[in-house]
Design an enzyme around this catalytic site. Structure first.
Site, PDB file in Angstrom:
ATOM      1  N   LEU A   1       0.809  -1.211   0.000  1.00 24.69           N
ATOM      2  CA  LEU A   1       0.000   0.000   0.000  1.00 24.69           C
ATOM      3  C   LEU A   1       0.846   1.266   0.000  1.00 24.69           C
ATOM      4  O   LEU A   1       0.327   2.362  -0.217  1.00 24.69           O
ATOM      5  CB  LEU A   1      -0.933   0.021   1.221  1.00 24.69           C
ATOM      6  CG  LEU A   1      -1.751  -1.249   1.492  1.00 24.69           C
ATOM      7  CD1 LEU A   1      -2.717  -1.010   2.643  1.00 24.69           C
ATOM      8  CD2 LEU A   1      -2.494  -1.712   0.257  1.00 24.69           C
ATOM      9  N   ALA A   2       2.149   1.147   0.262  1.00 24.48           N
ATOM     10  CA  ALA A   2       3.005   2.331   0.355  1.00 24.48           C
ATOM     11  C   ALA A   2       3.202   2.964  -1.010  1.00 24.48           C
ATOM     12  O   ALA A   2       3.314   2.274  -2.026  1.00 24.48           O
ATOM     13  CB  ALA A   2       4.356   1.956   0.960  1.00 24.48           C
TER      14      ALA A   2
ATOM     15  N   SER B   1       1.443   9.099  -2.521  1.00 27.99           N
ATOM     16  CA  SER B   1       0.062   8.865  -2.923  1.00 27.99           C
ATOM     17  C   SER B   1      -0.759  10.127  -3.148  1.00 27.99           C
ATOM     18  O   SER B   1      -1.970  10.030  -3.354  1.00 27.99           O
ATOM     19  CB  SER B   1      -0.642   8.003  -1.871  1.00 27.99           C
ATOM     20  OG  SER B   1      -0.612   8.652  -0.619  1.00 27.99           O
TER      21      SER B   1
ATOM     22  N   SER C   1      -4.890   2.055  -8.769  1.00 29.57           N
ATOM     23  CA  SER C   1      -5.692   3.257  -8.542  1.00 29.57           C
ATOM     24  C   SER C   1      -6.531   3.611  -9.760  1.00 29.57           C
ATOM     25  O   SER C   1      -6.104   3.424 -10.907  1.00 29.57           O
ATOM     26  CB  SER C   1      -4.767   4.437  -8.212  1.00 29.57           C
ATOM     27  OG  SER C   1      -5.451   5.672  -8.267  1.00 29.57           O
TER      28      SER C   1
ATOM     29  N   GLU D   1      -6.868   6.445 -10.762  1.00 29.55           N
ATOM     30  CA  GLU D   1      -6.145   7.515 -11.464  1.00 29.55           C
ATOM     31  C   GLU D   1      -5.434   6.982 -12.710  1.00 29.55           C
ATOM     32  O   GLU D   1      -5.047   7.758 -13.583  1.00 29.55           O
ATOM     33  CB  GLU D   1      -5.129   8.187 -10.529  1.00 29.55           C
ATOM     34  CG  GLU D   1      -5.756   9.059  -9.450  1.00 29.55           C
ATOM     35  CD  GLU D   1      -6.325  10.372  -9.989  1.00 29.55           C
ATOM     36  OE1 GLU D   1      -5.764  10.902 -10.954  1.00 29.55           O
ATOM     37  OE2 GLU D   1      -7.310  10.863  -9.421  1.00 29.55           O
TER      38      GLU D   1
ATOM     39  N   TYR E   1       1.626  10.565 -10.894  1.00 25.24           N
ATOM     40  CA  TYR E   1       1.128   9.543  -9.975  1.00 25.24           C
ATOM     41  C   TYR E   1       0.377   8.449 -10.735  1.00 25.24           C
ATOM     42  O   TYR E   1       0.613   7.254 -10.539  1.00 25.24           O
ATOM     43  CB  TYR E   1       0.204  10.183  -8.937  1.00 25.24           C
ATOM     44  CG  TYR E   1      -0.558   9.182  -8.091  1.00 25.24           C
ATOM     45  CD1 TYR E   1       0.056   8.545  -7.015  1.00 25.24           C
ATOM     46  CD2 TYR E   1      -1.890   8.875  -8.350  1.00 25.24           C
ATOM     47  CE1 TYR E   1      -0.630   7.623  -6.238  1.00 25.24           C
ATOM     48  CE2 TYR E   1      -2.587   7.955  -7.587  1.00 25.24           C
ATOM     49  CZ  TYR E   1      -1.957   7.333  -6.529  1.00 25.24           C
ATOM     50  OH  TYR E   1      -2.637   6.420  -5.776  1.00 25.24           O
TER      51      TYR E   1
END
Length: 330
Positions: free
Chosen positions: A81-82, A85, A126, A128, A150
Site C-alpha cells: 500500500l506504500a 500517494s 488506482s 487515477e 502519480y
C-alpha cells in the site's frame, strides 16, 4: 496457527484500517515503516499495544531491507500500500513518485520472488490510471490514460504486478480502487479538506473554504469497505485484478454542498472561494467504476452511501475541533 500479513504503508489511511481488520481475524500483522526522526503513528494508536501487531523498519527504495524483512517474517500475505500517494505532489516530485509508486512495486515483487514465492501479493492500483477516461463506467478491461505522474507510476505498478504473475506464476493481484475516504484521510486530500474546513466555518474558526476545481467527478466510497475487498482478493483460488468502486459519481461541489448541509448551512456558495493553487495541470474530469466482477466473484458490496460518508467525515472533524477547544479552555 495464525497467518502472517506484511503491510507496507501501514501508517496511512488504508494501511491502518487493514491492520485493524486483519488483527480482528487473528493475523500476525507486520507493518513496515521508514525510519524517520519522528514516526507518524497516530492512526495506529489503538493497536500499538496489540501483541499481534509488529512495527518493522524498511523502505521501498531499499531492496535489501525488503529482502531482509521477507526472509525474517516469511509472510503468507503481502499488501503493498506504500506510495507517494498525493496526486498534486506528483507534479512537484515526479522522480520520487516514480521511485516509490512504480519501482517500489518491482522491488517488493522481486523480494517476494526471492524470499517467499508462495505468499499472496496485493498491489494497490488506482482509478487515477484511467485518467482521461476512454470508457464509462471503467472496468478491469478499460484502457489506461493516466493524467498525472502519480497515475503513470500506478499504471507501471499495475502492469509489473501482472508481469510477475505471468512470468513467475506468483499469486500477485491488483485492486483498482476508486477514491475511498474516511476520517483517517490526510488533510491534503480534497474530501478531508472539505470536511475539516466546513467544520471550521461552522465553529467560527474560518470564513471561507478554499478549493480548486468543483466540477471534477469522482466515485467515492468508504475506506473500511475497501480494505475488506483487499483481503477478499487474496482469499480467492486464483490471482486476478478487480475494480473496487461504488458505481456512483459525484462532483467535488456536491461533496462540499452535502458537507455544509449536514452542519445546517444551505447557502454554501457564500463560504466557497476558488484557489487556483489547487487546480491541477491536467485534470481527471470523470471517474466512475463498475465493480460487477468484485460483487460477483468476491461477494463484495460497499456498505456506506455517499451521503453517509460525508456525514461520517464532517462529524469526525467537528468532534476533533470541539475537543481541541475544550483542551484549550481547560
Amino acid at each position: 496457527m495464525s497467518k502472517k500479513a506484511f503491510i507496507t504503508g501501514v501508517t496511512g489511511q488504508d494501511g491502518s484500517y487493514l491492520a485493524d481488520f486483519l488483527l480482528s481475524k487473528d493475523y500476525q500483522v507486520y507493518g513496515m515503516v521508514r525510519r524517520t526522526s519522528t514516526p507518524i503513528l497516530e492512526r495506529l494508536t489503538n493497536i500499538l499495544s496489540n501483541p499481534n501487531f509488529h512495527l518493522v523498519n524498511g523502505d521501498l527504495a531499499d531492496s535489501s531491507s525488503l529482502i531482509r524483512l521477507l526472509n525474517e517474517i516469511k509472510p503468507d500475505e503481502i499488501y503493498n500500500l506504500a506510495a507517494q500517494s498525493f496526486v498534486q505532489t506528483s507534479w512537484e516530485e515526479p522522480i520520487l513518485t516514480g521511485d516509490y509508486t512504480a519501482l517500489g512495486v518491482t522491488r517488493m515483487l522481486e523480494a517476494m520472488r526471492l524470499c517467499c514465492p508462495q505468499a499472496k501479493f496485493y498491489q494497490a492500483s488506482s482509478s487515477e490510471m484511467f485518467g482521461k477516461v476512454l470508457q464509462t463506467p471503467q472496468t478491469e478491461k478499460t484502457p489506461f490514460y493516466p493524467r498525472s505522474p502519480y497515475g503513470v507510476a500506478k499504471a507501471y505498478g499495475h502492469f509489473i504486478t501482472v508481469n510477475y504473475r505471468e512470468s513467475y506464476n506468483l499469486f500477485a493481484c491488483s485492486g483498482i480502487l476508486f477514491n475511498h475516504e474516511s476520517p483517517r484521510r490526510g488533510l491534503e486530500f480534497v474530501t478531508r479538506k472539505i470536511a475539516h474546513q466546513v467544520a471550521e466555518v461552522k465553529l467560527g474558526l474560518r470564513e471561507k473554504v478554499e478549493l480548486g476545481n468543483l466540477e471534477a467527478k469522482r466515485d467515492w466510497g468508504y475506506a473500511k469497505d475497501y480494505v475488506q475487498a483487499m483481503w477478499l482478493i487474496l482469499q480467492q483460488d486464483k490471482p486476478d485484478d478487480y475494480v473496487i468502486a461504488t458505481g456512483e459519481t459525484h462532483t467535488v461541489g456536491e461533496f462540499l454542498q452535502a458537507a455544509f448541509a449536514h452542519v445546517g448551512i444551505e447557502d454554501w456558495q457564500t463560504y466557497f472561494q476558488h484557489n487556483p493553487a489547487f487546480d491541477r495541470p491536467a485534470e481527471v474530469d470523470l471517474l466512475i467504476g463498475d465493480a460487477s466482477k468484485a460483487k460477483q466473484v468476491l461477494n463484495w458490496q460497499p456498505s456506506v452511501t455517499f451521503s453517509d460518508l460525508v456525514k461520517i467525515m464532517v462529524d469526525a472533524e467537528m468532534a476533533i475541533l470541539q475537543n481541541q477547544a475544550k483542551v484549550a479552555d481547560f
